[in-house]
Scaffold this motif. Sequence first.
Motif, mmCIF file in Angstrom:
data_model
loop_
_atom_site.group_PDB
_atom_site.id
_atom_site.type_symbol
_atom_site.label_atom_id
_atom_site.label_comp_id
_atom_site.label_asym_id
_atom_site.label_seq_id
_atom_site.Cartn_x
_atom_site.Cartn_y
_atom_site.Cartn_z
ATOM 1 N N THR A 163 0.841 -1.201 0.000
ATOM 2 C CA THR A 163 0.000 0.000 0.000
ATOM 3 C C THR A 163 0.871 1.245 0.000
ATOM 4 O O THR A 163 1.690 1.442 0.902
ATOM 5 C CB THR A 163 -0.918 0.016 1.240
ATOM 6 O OG1 THR A 163 -1.621 -1.207 1.340
ATOM 7 C CG2 THR A 163 -1.907 1.174 1.135
ATOM 8 N N LYS A 164 0.684 2.074 -0.997
ATOM 9 C CA LYS A 164 1.476 3.297 -1.118
ATOM 10 C C LYS A 164 0.663 4.559 -0.829
ATOM 11 O O LYS A 164 1.218 5.564 -0.390
ATOM 12 C CB LYS A 164 2.081 3.402 -2.523
ATOM 13 C CG LYS A 164 2.921 2.191 -2.913
ATOM 14 C CD LYS A 164 4.059 1.937 -1.942
ATOM 15 C CE LYS A 164 4.858 0.698 -2.327
ATOM 16 N NZ LYS A 164 5.868 0.353 -1.298
ATOM 17 N N LEU A 165 -0.631 4.512 -1.097
ATOM 18 C CA LEU A 165 -1.480 5.691 -0.963
ATOM 19 C C LEU A 165 -2.857 5.285 -0.485
ATOM 20 O O LEU A 165 -3.381 4.245 -0.894
ATOM 21 C CB LEU A 165 -1.614 6.410 -2.313
ATOM 22 C CG LEU A 165 -0.336 6.958 -2.959
ATOM 23 C CD1 LEU A 165 -0.566 7.198 -4.436
ATOM 24 C CD2 LEU A 165 0.083 8.233 -2.269
ATOM 25 N N VAL A 166 -3.465 6.139 0.354
ATOM 26 C CA VAL A 166 -4.841 5.945 0.812
ATOM 27 C C VAL A 166 -5.580 7.269 0.615
ATOM 28 O O VAL A 166 -5.079 8.327 1.007
ATOM 29 C CB VAL A 166 -4.906 5.519 2.292
ATOM 30 C CG1 VAL A 166 -6.350 5.409 2.764
ATOM 31 C CG2 VAL A 166 -4.174 4.190 2.493
ATOM 32 N N ILE A 184 -7.821 5.995 10.114
ATOM 33 C CA ILE A 184 -7.395 5.667 8.753
ATOM 34 C C ILE A 184 -5.972 6.155 8.503
ATOM 35 O O ILE A 184 -5.129 5.432 7.958
ATOM 36 C CB ILE A 184 -8.377 6.278 7.729
ATOM 37 C CG1 ILE A 184 -9.704 5.508 7.767
ATOM 38 C CG2 ILE A 184 -7.794 6.264 6.315
ATOM 39 C CD1 ILE A 184 -10.840 6.183 7.028
ATOM 40 N N ILE A 185 -5.672 7.382 8.930
ATOM 41 C CA ILE A 185 -4.333 7.953 8.724
ATOM 42 C C ILE A 185 -3.293 7.182 9.523
ATOM 43 O O ILE A 185 -2.230 6.813 9.001
ATOM 44 C CB ILE A 185 -4.332 9.445 9.124
ATOM 45 C CG1 ILE A 185 -5.220 10.257 8.176
ATOM 46 C CG2 ILE A 185 -2.909 10.003 9.135
ATOM 47 C CD1 ILE A 185 -5.562 11.649 8.679
ATOM 48 N N VAL A 191 2.033 1.275 7.694
ATOM 49 C CA VAL A 191 2.557 0.460 6.586
ATOM 50 C C VAL A 191 3.319 1.329 5.585
ATOM 51 O O VAL A 191 3.666 0.859 4.494
ATOM 52 C CB VAL A 191 1.438 -0.324 5.867
ATOM 53 C CG1 VAL A 191 0.748 -1.277 6.838
ATOM 54 C CG2 VAL A 191 0.427 0.610 5.205
ATOM 55 N N GLY A 192 3.577 2.596 5.959
ATOM 56 C CA GLY A 192 4.388 3.460 5.117
ATOM 57 C C GLY A 192 3.648 4.143 3.987
ATOM 58 O O GLY A 192 4.271 4.662 3.059
ATOM 59 N N ALA A 193 2.297 4.163 4.044
ATOM 60 C CA ALA A 193 1.505 4.774 2.975
ATOM 61 C C ALA A 193 1.221 6.242 3.288
ATOM 62 O O ALA A 193 1.084 6.635 4.451
ATOM 63 C CB ALA A 193 0.190 4.020 2.795
ATOM 64 N N ALA A 194 1.132 7.031 2.224
ATOM 65 C CA ALA A 194 0.706 8.428 2.355
ATOM 66 C C ALA A 194 -0.816 8.497 2.295
ATOM 67 O O ALA A 194 -1.473 7.611 1.736
ATOM 68 C CB ALA A 194 1.310 9.273 1.241
ATOM 69 N N VAL A 195 -1.389 9.564 2.862
ATOM 70 C CA VAL A 195 -2.844 9.702 2.930
ATOM 71 C C VAL A 195 -3.265 11.076 2.415
ATOM 72 O O VAL A 195 -2.703 12.103 2.815
ATOM 73 C CB VAL A 195 -3.357 9.528 4.374
ATOM 74 C CG1 VAL A 195 -4.887 9.616 4.408
ATOM 75 C CG2 VAL A 195 -2.894 8.205 4.963
ATOM 76 N N LEU A 196 -4.268 11.061 1.535
ATOM 77 C CA LEU A 196 -4.938 12.292 1.110
ATOM 78 C C LEU A 196 -6.376 12.252 1.609
ATOM 79 O O LEU A 196 -7.084 11.272 1.382
ATOM 80 C CB LEU A 196 -4.921 12.450 -0.412
ATOM 81 C CG LEU A 196 -5.620 13.712 -0.956
ATOM 82 C CD1 LEU A 196 -4.890 14.228 -2.198
ATOM 83 C CD2 LEU A 196 -7.084 13.470 -1.309
ATOM 84 N N ILE A 197 -6.792 13.318 2.278
ATOM 85 C CA ILE A 197 -8.163 13.436 2.766
ATOM 86 C C ILE A 197 -8.887 14.509 1.957
ATOM 87 O O ILE A 197 -8.416 15.644 1.849
ATOM 88 C CB ILE A 197 -8.209 13.789 4.267
ATOM 89 C CG1 ILE A 197 -7.547 12.679 5.104
ATOM 90 C CG2 ILE A 197 -9.651 14.016 4.713
ATOM 91 C CD1 ILE A 197 -8.232 11.337 5.046
ATOM 92 N N VAL A 215 -1.887 14.362 8.654
ATOM 93 C CA VAL A 215 -2.265 13.964 7.302
ATOM 94 C C VAL A 215 -1.220 14.474 6.307
ATOM 95 O O VAL A 215 -0.604 15.520 6.512
ATOM 96 C CB VAL A 215 -3.674 14.490 6.961
ATOM 97 C CG1 VAL A 215 -3.694 16.021 6.850
ATOM 98 C CG2 VAL A 215 -4.216 13.852 5.701
ATOM 99 N N ASP A 216 -1.013 13.724 5.237
ATOM 100 C CA ASP A 216 -0.005 14.096 4.241
ATOM 101 C C ASP A 216 -0.538 15.132 3.260
ATOM 102 O O ASP A 216 0.193 16.044 2.852
ATOM 103 C CB ASP A 216 0.465 12.837 3.496
ATOM 104 C CG ASP A 216 1.025 11.815 4.454
ATOM 105 O OD1 ASP A 216 2.112 12.054 5.008
ATOM 106 O OD2 ASP A 216 0.365 10.775 4.679
#
Length: 404
Positions: A163-166, A184-185, A191-197, A215-216
């Motif tokens: 998983t890279k992005l959420v 969620i964030i 797991v090292g994933a970035a997050v956009l909300i 948040v990223d």
Amino acid sequence: MIDIDKVRADFPILKETINGKPLVYFDNAATSQKPQVVIDSIVNYYSTINSNIHRGVHTLSQKATDAYEEARIKIQKHFNAKNSYEIILTAGTTHSINIVATGFTSLLNKGDEIIVSALEHHSNIVPWQMLCERTGAILKVIPMNLDGELVMSEYDNLLSNKTKLVFVNHVSNALGTINPIEEIIEKAHKVGAAVLIDGAQSCPHLKPDVQALDVDFYVASAHKLCGPTGVGMLYGKEAWLNKLPPYQGGGEMIKQVTFEKTTYADLPHKFEAGTPNICGGIAFGTALDYMNSIGFDNIAAYEHELLEYATKKLLEIEDLKIYGTSKNKTAVISFNIGNIHPYDIGSIIDKLGIAVRTGHHCAQPIMDFYKIPGTVRASFSFYNTFEEIDIFISALKKAKMMLR
């Protein structure tokens, strides 16, 4: 406490009549109305300081630049970003999402996985599908339940070192559900994933703190926040914004240009090619000042009262079914009455001066989940009243009698 009479006096459109009836505006999830101070801000810009920014040594250019950058600082403080240059001014939420989705094209590999939720607006689905087509990444979806909530145990199962992005909305535009973005964030980061909300629907009702959320990326549109259309913001952590390539090439976003090589400007200008919506950015800041003068705690409390009152009154109508019954939601109600098509209801109550949204609300997967063509959506704001809800309920009963 909200002085509702004083607040309503701030919005000139609320004095309008529609088909000879006083306007009842319950389509706030599509766009909010604008207070006079925001309208005055736009008129004042074009009347007194209209000039291009960042490029001129003359007085008007300097005044316009100062006003625009002051608005950026207002946005920074409102969302509690660490630095003003982490606020990119954009054309709106959709533009902001596409900047990030396009930027990640060079950062993803075939077989990488990205996660969205079943509650997303099309603007937070289609750009990621396009990203997967470009990169060979795999799109996975957090499912929803009948209450319109995300099934978080399934989210846990989707997360992995691939998983890279959420990407998840803070609030569902179709159902009003407030998603557990803190959880969620936190889990994505493990797991090292970035997050956009996607904050388009949350920002009119809540006041997100991007540093507290960790948040990223966080995106929003001014027009949902009593500001003008055609302007919004992308917050990104400085490290991520430096990793992403520019979205567009042109003036303003450069440091040096030769025919052999171009180097890019520092943040935020790297992502702000061309002449921006200057008056829109300035008015965005004015709109935030206005809403903060009302107070977001006051807004949330009052809108919750409207939501509870409207929900109770709607459920008294026979055969009416509400979609999205999460206990944690904003002032949005999506519903149908029996087998009556939502468009027919919307058309009839429009004749009575009432503005609601009908259809799939750019969230077609949600409607497919419920196996319905769409809903009637009533969405409330802090300038709406209990009396307007009573008028709305009466109009619905008339429409039901005509269409049954």
